[in-house]
Design a protein around this motif. Structure first.
Motif, mmCIF file in Angstrom:
data_model
loop_
_atom_site.group_PDB
_atom_site.id
_atom_site.type_symbol
_atom_site.label_atom_id
_atom_site.label_comp_id
_atom_site.label_asym_id
_atom_site.label_seq_id
_atom_site.Cartn_x
_atom_site.Cartn_y
_atom_site.Cartn_z
ATOM 1 N N THR A 46 20.242 60.977 39.266
ATOM 2 C CA THR A 46 21.273 61.926 39.693
ATOM 3 C C THR A 46 20.922 62.554 41.034
ATOM 4 O O THR A 46 21.779 62.678 41.921
ATOM 5 C CB THR A 46 21.450 63.009 38.620
ATOM 6 N N ALA A 265 28.469 61.722 38.841
ATOM 7 C CA ALA A 265 29.025 61.897 37.493
ATOM 8 C C ALA A 265 29.504 60.573 36.918
ATOM 9 O O ALA A 265 29.438 60.361 35.692
ATOM 10 C CB ALA A 265 30.171 62.902 37.524
ATOM 11 N N GLY A 272 28.187 64.849 33.970
ATOM 12 C CA GLY A 272 29.628 65.002 33.793
ATOM 13 C C GLY A 272 30.133 66.367 34.222
ATOM 14 O O GLY A 272 31.162 66.486 34.888
ATOM 15 N N GLY A 275 30.285 66.685 37.954
ATOM 16 C CA GLY A 275 31.473 66.048 38.516
ATOM 17 C C GLY A 275 32.732 66.859 38.286
ATOM 18 O O GLY A 275 33.595 66.966 39.168
#
Length: 351
Positions: A46, A265, A272, A275
């Motif tokens: 990420t 995301a 998630g 995002g």
């Protein structure tokens, strides 16, 4: 010795300034690759994907500003903000932030307190929100703190107690109070919708739902005095500005650069909420209610996006938490028993 031999004071100052600039260039040339290497290899997927997407978006926005006639210093200021944000991300203890629930709850409380304290800052004429001036640089605390605060309030699986949840909820309450006092209707509306989605997707109990309803109520209160900020070129509605100028070529790289902000995301399920947060910010920036993040002029949004990546729990973090809890619950193995060796000696019979 060199300065003493120079007769003119102006030439001496020029020589000293040149030496200082050369030393800064050499130190930056050595420090920046190391910082980028730490972001690229020490962080999870990420952090890597988010740092790369942020770099691409800032570069696309800087090219558009330089091409469309923005002030010459603005693209360079965005690039400097990006470098500072990446270096800060490399220095943050990301693994601890992603796994230590107590630290996350404490940071939520401190960030909420900072947002409430930022209400005491004087508003700037023609600008929305509060601004903190650090010498020649002005930053907006809401952009810096609120994205990370929301992501840090996400409960880690199996690693949150009632005391930590109370600290997290108190931090969110303090942030809502500060945003209501600053009449930040858009941020309160976004926070309420995100908390509602979190309460619907997780078994978090009535606490998250109550906080979401309270945030929406505060947004309704702030809307009574809220006014849309005046649009500023290369800051607000950057995509609509490129469309109005007929810059189809600019839109061909600005629109993909905008969607790149949501790439982490899409790649990582754990990101998630990251995002959803930035998708909501992008939607609110289309009518000009919020500045266009990363594409337009604004170092606070760049710092807020990059630093919020450190608060996203990685997929491997969840497994580590379960392993630690399982190892803590299992009893320690018993030490092996010592076996005594007995020698069977033949018995001698007396005749």
């Amino acid at each position: 010795m060199e300065l003493a031999e120079i007769e003119s004071a102006r030439a001496a100052w020029s020589f000293a300034l040149g030496c200082l600039i050369l030393a800064l260039k050499l130190s930056l040339a050595e420090a920046l690759p190391q910082a980028w290497r730490r972001v690229a290899y020490a962080g999870g997927p990420t952090a890597r994907h988010g740092a790369a997407c942020a770099s691409a978006a800032v570069l696309a926005g800087s090219v558009f500003m330089a091409w469309a006639g923005a002030p010459k210093a603005w693209p360079w200021m965005n690039c400097v903000s990006l470098v500072f944000a990446l270096a800060s991300l490399a220095l943050l203890p990301r693994q601890r932030l992603q796994s230590d629930a107590s630290l996350r709850a404490s940071l939520c409380l401190w960030m909420g307190t900072a947002l409430l304290v930022s209400t005491a800052l004087e508003p700037t004429a023609g600008l929305s929100g509060r601004w903190l001036r650090l010498g020649p640089v002005a930053v907006q605390p809401t952009w810096l703190l609120l994205p990370s605060l929301f992501l840090l309030s996400q409960r880690l699986p199996g690693a949150a107690s009632a005391a930590m949840q109370r600290r997290t909820g108190l931090g969110l309450l303090l942030a809502m109070a500060g945003l209501t006092a600053q009449m930040e209707m858009c941020w309160l509306l976004l926070l309420g919708c995100l908390l509602l989605l979190r309460s619907a997707s997780q078994q978090s109990g009535p606490g998250q739902t109550l906080l979401a309803c309270l945030a929406l109520l505060c947004a309704g209160v702030a809307s009574q005095s809220w006014q849309a900020p005046p649009a500023q070129a290369f800051v607000d509605q950057v995509l609509l500005q490129a469309w109005a100028e007929g810059s189809g070529l600019a839109l061909s790289w600005l629109v993909p650069a905008t969607l790149l902000l949501l790439w982490p995301a899409w790649r990582q399920g754990q990101a998630g909420e990251h995002g959803l947060l930035w998708a909501g910010i992008l939607l609110l920036s289309l009518p000009g209610w919020l500045p266009t993040p990363l594409l337009g002029m604004g170092g606070s949004a760049i710092l807020g996006y990059v630093l919020s990546l450190a608060a996203v729990p990685e997929s491997g973090t969840r497994l580590d938490v379960h392993r630690r809890s399982a190892s803590a619950a299992a009893p320690p193995p018993e030490p092996p028993r010592r076996r005594r060796l007995r020698l069977a000696l033949p018995k001698l019979r007396a005749r």
